[in-house]
Design a protein around this motif. Structure first.
Motif, PDB file in Angstrom:
ATOM      1  N   THR A 164      54.187 -59.512  84.261  1.00 20.00           N
ATOM      2  CA  THR A 164      52.586 -59.304  84.262  1.00 20.00           C
ATOM      3  C   THR A 164      53.804 -57.695  85.310  1.00 20.00           C
ATOM      4  OG1 THR A 164      51.968 -61.245  85.122  1.00 20.00           O
ATOM      5  CG2 THR A 164      50.737 -59.228  85.839  1.00 20.00           C
ATOM      6  N   MET A 165      55.069 -58.488  86.560  1.00 22.42           N
ATOM      7  CA  MET A 165      54.844 -57.187  87.393  1.00 22.42           C
ATOM      8  C   MET A 165      55.685 -56.041  85.996  1.00 22.42           C
ATOM      9  SD  MET A 165      56.710 -57.516  90.577  1.00 22.42           S
ATOM     10  CE  MET A 165      55.389 -58.757  90.732  1.00 22.42           C
ATOM     11  N   SER A 166      54.761 -54.890  86.494  1.00 21.29           N
ATOM     12  CA  SER A 166      55.624 -53.520  85.876  1.00 21.29           C
ATOM     13  C   SER A 166      57.069 -53.484  85.346  1.00 21.29           C
ATOM     14  CB  SER A 166      55.294 -52.275  86.305  1.00 21.29           C
ATOM     15  OG  SER A 166      55.844 -51.253  85.284  1.00 21.29           O
ATOM     16  N   VAL A 167      57.807 -53.760  84.517  1.00 24.72           N
ATOM     17  CA  VAL A 167      59.112 -53.598  84.467  1.00 24.72           C
ATOM     18  C   VAL A 167      59.324 -52.038  84.468  1.00 24.72           C
ATOM     19  CG1 VAL A 167      61.126 -53.508  82.982  1.00 24.72           C
ATOM     20  CG2 VAL A 167      59.448 -55.270  83.098  1.00 24.72           C
ATOM     21  N   ALA A 168      59.217 -51.194  83.799  1.00 21.93           N
ATOM     22  CA  ALA A 168      58.954 -49.351  83.534  1.00 21.93           C
ATOM     23  C   ALA A 168      59.136 -48.973  85.087  1.00 21.93           C
ATOM     24  CB  ALA A 168      58.110 -48.904  83.129  1.00 21.93           C
ATOM     25  N   ARG A 169      57.856 -49.795  86.063  1.00 23.49           N
ATOM     26  CA  ARG A 169      57.954 -49.075  87.459  1.00 23.49           C
ATOM     27  C   ARG A 169      58.987 -49.223  88.408  1.00 23.49           C
ATOM     28  NH1 ARG A 169      53.189 -50.486  90.322  1.00 23.49           N
ATOM     29  NH2 ARG A 169      52.030 -48.127  88.722  1.00 23.49           N
ATOM     30  N   ILE A 170      59.694 -50.908  87.900  1.00 29.60           N
ATOM     31  CA  ILE A 170      60.719 -51.178  88.717  1.00 29.60           C
ATOM     32  C   ILE A 170      62.558 -50.244  88.076  1.00 29.60           C
ATOM     33  CG2 ILE A 170      62.278 -53.287  88.963  1.00 29.60           C
ATOM     34  CD1 ILE A 170      60.126 -55.221  89.364  1.00 29.60           C
ATOM     35  N   GLU A 171      61.674 -50.401  87.046  1.00 24.66           N
ATOM     36  CA  GLU A 171      63.199 -49.800  86.358  1.00 24.66           C
ATOM     37  C   GLU A 171      63.721 -48.091  87.210  1.00 24.66           C
ATOM     38  OE1 GLU A 171      65.246 -48.043  82.443  1.00 24.66           O
ATOM     39  OE2 GLU A 171      63.425 -49.388  82.120  1.00 24.66           O
ATOM     40  N   LYS A 172      62.339 -47.584  87.175  1.00 24.63           N
ATOM     41  CA  LYS A 172      61.955 -45.782  88.041  1.00 24.63           C
ATOM     42  C   LYS A 172      62.743 -45.828  89.424  1.00 24.63           C
ATOM     43  CE  LYS A 172      58.735 -42.742  89.692  1.00 24.63           C
ATOM     44  NZ  LYS A 172      57.232 -42.522  89.619  1.00 24.63           N
ATOM     45  N   LEU A 193      65.174 -47.916  90.650  1.00 29.22           N
ATOM     46  CA  LEU A 193      66.199 -48.458  90.423  1.00 29.22           C
ATOM     47  C   LEU A 193      67.056 -47.340  90.243  1.00 29.22           C
ATOM     48  CD1 LEU A 193      66.450 -51.762  88.314  1.00 29.22           C
ATOM     49  CD2 LEU A 193      66.365 -51.579  90.860  1.00 29.22           C
ATOM     50  N   ARG A 194      66.239 -46.781  89.356  1.00 27.31           N
ATOM     51  CA  ARG A 194      67.271 -44.731  89.122  1.00 27.31           C
ATOM     52  C   ARG A 194      66.839 -44.141  90.203  1.00 27.31           C
ATOM     53  NH1 ARG A 194      68.454 -45.544  84.191  1.00 27.31           N
ATOM     54  NH2 ARG A 194      67.122 -46.402  82.511  1.00 27.31           N
ATOM     55  N   GLU A 195      65.553 -44.523  90.458  1.00 24.50           N
ATOM     56  CA  GLU A 195      65.047 -42.770  92.115  1.00 24.50           C
ATOM     57  C   GLU A 195      66.685 -43.783  93.603  1.00 24.50           C
ATOM     58  OE1 GLU A 195      61.545 -43.216  92.812  1.00 24.50           O
ATOM     59  OE2 GLU A 195      61.043 -41.590  91.346  1.00 24.50           O
ATOM     60  N   GLY A 196      66.965 -45.008  93.116  1.00 23.78           N
ATOM     61  CA  GLY A 196      67.108 -45.629  94.588  1.00 23.78           C
ATOM     62  C   GLY A 196      69.024 -44.535  94.565  1.00 23.78           C
ATOM     63  N   GLY A 197      69.402 -44.820  93.603  1.00 23.17           N
ATOM     64  CA  GLY A 197      71.003 -44.346  93.562  1.00 23.17           C
ATOM     65  C   GLY A 197      71.508 -45.450  93.818  1.00 23.17           C
ATOM     66  N   ARG A 254      74.370 -44.892  86.454  1.00 24.53           N
ATOM     67  CA  ARG A 254      73.945 -46.420  85.005  1.00 24.53           C
ATOM     68  C   ARG A 254      72.851 -47.641  86.056  1.00 24.53           C
ATOM     69  NH1 ARG A 254      78.146 -46.106  80.843  1.00 24.53           N
ATOM     70  NH2 ARG A 254      79.324 -47.391  82.083  1.00 24.53           N
ATOM     71  N   VAL A 255      71.820 -47.414  84.982  1.00 30.10           N
ATOM     72  CA  VAL A 255      70.996 -48.691  85.790  1.00 30.10           C
ATOM     73  C   VAL A 255      70.819 -49.593  83.698  1.00 30.10           C
ATOM     74  CG1 VAL A 255      68.864 -49.670  86.201  1.00 30.10           C
ATOM     75  CG2 VAL A 255      70.013 -47.823  87.030  1.00 30.10           C
ATOM     76  N   SER A 256      71.390 -50.975  83.870  1.00 29.63           N
ATOM     77  CA  SER A 256      70.555 -50.962  82.643  1.00 29.63           C
ATOM     78  C   SER A 256      69.707 -51.662  82.104  1.00 29.63           C
ATOM     79  CB  SER A 256      71.617 -52.665  82.846  1.00 29.63           C
ATOM     80  OG  SER A 256      71.277 -53.422  81.473  1.00 29.63           O
ATOM     81  N   PRO A 257      69.233 -51.379  81.101  1.00 26.38           N
ATOM     82  CA  PRO A 257      67.808 -52.105  80.456  1.00 26.38           C
ATOM     83  C   PRO A 257      67.186 -53.116  80.862  1.00 26.38           C
ATOM     84  CG  PRO A 257      68.420 -50.950  78.899  1.00 26.38           C
ATOM     85  CD  PRO A 257      69.775 -51.040  79.533  1.00 26.38           C
TER      86      PRO A 257
END
Length: 126
Positions: A22-30, A32-36, A40-43
């Motif tokens: 249920t929790m948004s994967v795309a939002r968490i990926e975003k 993780l990328r913004e957090g630095g 690289r961040v694995s899918p």
């Protein structure tokens, strides 16, 4: 307007639907990328983190719902969330330093106050 769908075209699914959570994967990926946190961040990292967060939320809400039912509340209040975390050994260790606003003070009795003093009748009479 008429839109024609190709007979062999597959329906597009989001990462969240593909993972079955249920929790948004795309939002968490975003985030993780913004957090630095790394170059690289694995899918798979965002899927794993979303799944873990969803499990923790479900566990805490389940325990808080049980706590709310125990005190005959229909709603889960922050106090029940704190008590649920406090009464579970693993969650208490994980969230020891977390402060939840609006929960009141944490109930703790110092171990020295719980010890019963051994006194004999002879000492009391003398």
């Amino acid at each position: 307007m008429f839109s024609y769908k190709m007979p062999g075209a597959a329906k597009r699914l989001s990462k969240t639907k593909r993972a079955g959570i249920t929790m948004s994967v795309a939002r968490i990926e975003k985030k993780l990328r913004e957090g630095g946190y790394g170059k690289r961040v694995s899918p798979c990292a965002s899927v794993f983190m979303a799944t873990t967060l969803e499990y923790l939320c479900a566990e805490i809400l389940d325990l808080a719902g049980t706590e709310a039912a125990r005190v005959k509340n229909k709603l889960i209040h922050p106090r029940q969330v704190m008590l649920a975390i406090e009464n579970d050994a693993e969650l208490d260790i994980l969230l020891r330093n977390v402060i939840i606003p609006g929960t009141g003070v944490r109930s703790q009795i110092h171990p020295l106050l719980l010890e019963e003093k051994k006194s004999s009748r002879k000492n009391q009479i003398a």
